[in-house]
Structures are given as C-alpha cells and as structure tokens.
Design a protein around this motif. Structure first.
Motif, PDB file in Angstrom:
ATOM      1  N   TRP A 260      -0.099  17.753  13.785  1.00  0.00           N
ATOM      2  CA  TRP A 260      -0.045  17.935  12.343  1.00  0.00           C
ATOM      3  C   TRP A 260      -1.444  18.086  11.775  1.00  0.00           C
ATOM      4  CZ3 TRP A 260       3.021  12.853  11.049  1.00  0.00           C
ATOM      5  CH2 TRP A 260       4.252  12.871  11.712  1.00  0.00           C
ATOM      6  N   GLN A 261      -1.543  18.845  10.705  1.00  0.00           N
ATOM      7  CA  GLN A 261      -2.757  18.929   9.918  1.00  0.00           C
ATOM      8  C   GLN A 261      -2.361  18.727   8.465  1.00  0.00           C
ATOM      9  OE1 GLN A 261      -2.011  21.992  11.911  1.00  0.00           O
ATOM     10  NE2 GLN A 261      -2.731  20.730  13.593  1.00  0.00           N
ATOM     11  N   GLY A 262      -3.128  17.919   7.758  1.00  0.00           N
ATOM     12  CA  GLY A 262      -2.770  17.678   6.365  1.00  0.00           C
ATOM     13  C   GLY A 262      -3.693  16.714   5.665  1.00  0.00           C
TER      14      GLY A 262
ATOM     15  N   GLN B  80      -7.763   7.579  -3.148  1.00  0.00           N
ATOM     16  CA  GLN B  80      -8.641   8.215  -2.166  1.00  0.00           C
ATOM     17  C   GLN B  80      -7.832   9.186  -1.324  1.00  0.00           C
ATOM     18  OE1 GLN B  80     -10.285   4.879  -0.020  1.00  0.00           O
ATOM     19  NE2 GLN B  80     -12.116   4.872  -1.300  1.00  0.00           N
ATOM     20  N   GLU B  81      -8.475  10.281  -0.920  1.00  0.00           N
ATOM     21  CA  GLU B  81      -7.820  11.311  -0.119  1.00  0.00           C
ATOM     22  C   GLU B  81      -8.612  11.552   1.157  1.00  0.00           C
ATOM     23  OE1 GLU B  81      -7.102  16.018  -0.646  1.00  0.00           O
ATOM     24  OE2 GLU B  81      -6.420  14.751  -2.300  1.00  0.00           O
ATOM     25  N   PHE B  82      -7.886  11.687   2.266  1.00  0.00           N
ATOM     26  CA  PHE B  82      -8.489  11.919   3.569  1.00  0.00           C
ATOM     27  C   PHE B  82      -7.771  13.097   4.223  1.00  0.00           C
ATOM     28  CE2 PHE B  82      -8.264   7.433   2.550  1.00  0.00           C
ATOM     29  CZ  PHE B  82      -9.574   7.002   2.690  1.00  0.00           C
ATOM     30  N   ALA B  83      -8.523  13.936   4.922  1.00  0.00           N
ATOM     31  CA  ALA B  83      -7.924  15.027   5.691  1.00  0.00           C
ATOM     32  C   ALA B  83      -7.719  14.542   7.119  1.00  0.00           C
ATOM     33  CB  ALA B  83      -8.838  16.246   5.674  1.00  0.00           C
ATOM     34  N   PHE B  84      -6.640  15.008   7.752  1.00  0.00           N
ATOM     35  CA  PHE B  84      -6.430  14.715   9.170  1.00  0.00           C
ATOM     36  C   PHE B  84      -6.101  15.998   9.900  1.00  0.00           C
ATOM     37  CE2 PHE B  84      -2.388  13.815   7.048  1.00  0.00           C
ATOM     38  CZ  PHE B  84      -1.473  14.504   7.812  1.00  0.00           C
ATOM     39  N   ARG B  85      -6.541  16.074  11.165  1.00  0.00           N
ATOM     40  CA  ARG B  85      -6.342  17.280  11.972  1.00  0.00           C
ATOM     41  C   ARG B  85      -5.337  17.073  13.086  1.00  0.00           C
ATOM     42  NH1 ARG B  85     -12.427  16.953  11.662  1.00  0.00           N
ATOM     43  NH2 ARG B  85     -11.884  15.357  13.129  1.00  0.00           N
ATOM     44  N   SER B  86      -4.798  15.875  13.186  1.00  0.00           N
ATOM     45  CA  SER B  86      -3.782  15.600  14.202  1.00  0.00           C
ATOM     46  C   SER B  86      -3.007  14.360  13.784  1.00  0.00           C
ATOM     47  CB  SER B  86      -4.429  15.378  15.575  1.00  0.00           C
ATOM     48  OG  SER B  86      -5.148  14.164  15.580  1.00  0.00           O
TER      49      SER B  86
ATOM     50  N   ASP C 115       0.858  -1.177   0.000  1.00  0.00           N
ATOM     51  CA  ASP C 115       0.000   0.000   0.000  1.00  0.00           C
ATOM     52  C   ASP C 115       0.892   1.223   0.000  1.00  0.00           C
ATOM     53  OD1 ASP C 115      -2.958  -0.722   0.351  1.00  0.00           O
ATOM     54  OD2 ASP C 115      -1.977  -2.028   1.813  1.00  0.00           O
ATOM     55  N   VAL C 116       0.562   2.190  -0.846  1.00  0.00           N
ATOM     56  CA  VAL C 116       1.378   3.391  -0.980  1.00  0.00           C
ATOM     57  C   VAL C 116       0.528   4.604  -0.594  1.00  0.00           C
ATOM     58  CG1 VAL C 116       2.759   4.815  -2.544  1.00  0.00           C
ATOM     59  CG2 VAL C 116       2.727   2.324  -2.819  1.00  0.00           C
ATOM     60  N   PHE C 117       1.103   5.429   0.284  1.00  0.00           N
ATOM     61  CA  PHE C 117       0.418   6.612   0.779  1.00  0.00           C
ATOM     62  C   PHE C 117       1.294   7.841   0.568  1.00  0.00           C
ATOM     63  CE2 PHE C 117      -0.939   3.038   3.339  1.00  0.00           C
ATOM     64  CZ  PHE C 117      -2.323   3.163   3.342  1.00  0.00           C
ATOM     65  N   ARG C 118       0.655   8.960   0.272  1.00  0.00           N
ATOM     66  CA  ARG C 118       1.312  10.263   0.305  1.00  0.00           C
ATOM     67  C   ARG C 118       0.808  10.944   1.567  1.00  0.00           C
ATOM     68  NH1 ARG C 118       3.635  12.650  -4.235  1.00  0.00           N
ATOM     69  NH2 ARG C 118       3.550  11.321  -6.053  1.00  0.00           N
ATOM     70  N   ILE C 119       1.725  11.316   2.435  1.00  0.00           N
ATOM     71  CA  ILE C 119       1.362  12.054   3.638  1.00  0.00           C
ATOM     72  C   ILE C 119       1.809  13.487   3.421  1.00  0.00           C
ATOM     73  CG2 ILE C 119       1.695  12.309   6.119  1.00  0.00           C
ATOM     74  CD1 ILE C 119       2.216   9.302   6.247  1.00  0.00           C
ATOM     75  N   GLN C 120       0.839  14.374   3.320  1.00  0.00           N
ATOM     76  CA  GLN C 120       1.114  15.782   3.089  1.00  0.00           C
ATOM     77  C   GLN C 120       0.804  16.537   4.381  1.00  0.00           C
ATOM     78  OE1 GLN C 120      -1.669  16.292  -0.115  1.00  0.00           O
ATOM     79  NE2 GLN C 120      -0.156  15.717  -1.665  1.00  0.00           N
ATOM     80  N   VAL C 121       1.848  16.909   5.097  1.00  0.00           N
ATOM     81  CA  VAL C 121       1.683  17.677   6.330  1.00  0.00           C
ATOM     82  C   VAL C 121       1.701  19.147   5.929  1.00  0.00           C
ATOM     83  CG1 VAL C 121       2.601  18.193   8.609  1.00  0.00           C
ATOM     84  CG2 VAL C 121       2.774  15.861   7.690  1.00  0.00           C
ATOM     85  N   LEU C 122       0.539  19.769   6.004  1.00  0.00           N
ATOM     86  CA  LEU C 122       0.414  21.154   5.551  1.00  0.00           C
ATOM     87  C   LEU C 122       0.766  22.151   6.642  1.00  0.00           C
ATOM     88  CD1 LEU C 122      -2.888  20.716   3.546  1.00  0.00           C
ATOM     89  CD2 LEU C 122      -0.540  20.656   2.695  1.00  0.00           C
TER      90      LEU C 122
END
Length: 119
Positions: A88-90, A99-105, A74-81
C-alpha cells in the motif's frame, strides 16, 4: 498502480499495550464499526475491504470522523491511495495531533502506528 476508490478508513485505537492494539475500524463498505483485537487483525480487515475495489459500483462516500470525545483514544485516518504488488501507498492522519504522515508500504504504516502509540 491501481488507484483505490475506497477513499479511507477511520481507525480508533482504544488501548495499546506491549504492541497489542484494541479498537475498531470504520469504512464506507461497512455498515457499522468493526472491532479488532490486534494490529494484524486490523490490517487484514482493511486489506479485505480493499480487495472489494473491483466492484462495478460508484466509489463509496467519505465517512464521518471517528469518536474523538473519548479520553485516551487515538483516532487515525488511513488513506490508501495506491496498491501495487500487494503493498500500500498512502497517508496516515493522526487526528488527535492533526499530523499527517506518508507511507510507502503496509509495513511502514505499521511502524508509524507503533511509533505513535508507543509514546
């Protein structure tokens, strides 16, 4: 809030069993792939790379996608904005399913990864 300039990291998960993740991380500040043997090791590695953001250099370039040709990875891009108060938020992009998911921590990021990989 401080905008992170590292853009993103590519995380390739080769195995995930009983909550234990095995794989490697790619990031513009790394010369190659950095292997990890646990979810916590991956998070600490990425956090250390984010700490380098106070360098006066130009932002590093985007990196090439991880190897999607291996069966069972499984390959993921983690974009910490943004980082604020040591969290972290990203965005998390699951490349296998586009698929894209937002995270707030960082904790929410861990929960997302666990939910996806435990399926």
């Amino acid at each position: 809030m401080l905008l992170c300039r590292s853009r993103e990291a590519i995380v390739t998960v080769e195995t995930y069993e009983d909550g234990i993740m095995d794989g490697y991380l790619q990031h513009p500040r790394l010369k190659g792939k950095e292997e990890f043997r646990s979810l916590s090791q991956m998070v600490l590695l990425l956090d250390g790379l984010l700490d380098l953001e106070h360098c006066p250099n130009q932002p590093p370039p985007l990196i090439c996608p991880g190897d999607r040709s291996k069966e069972g990875t499984d390959v993921f891009r983690i974009q910490v904005l943004f980082r604020e108060h040591y969290t972290w938020q990203g965005r998390l992009v699951w490349q296998n399913q586009n698929q894209e998911f937002a995270f707030r921590s960082a904790v929410e990021l861990l929960q997302l990864l666990d939910e996806i990989l435990a399926e």
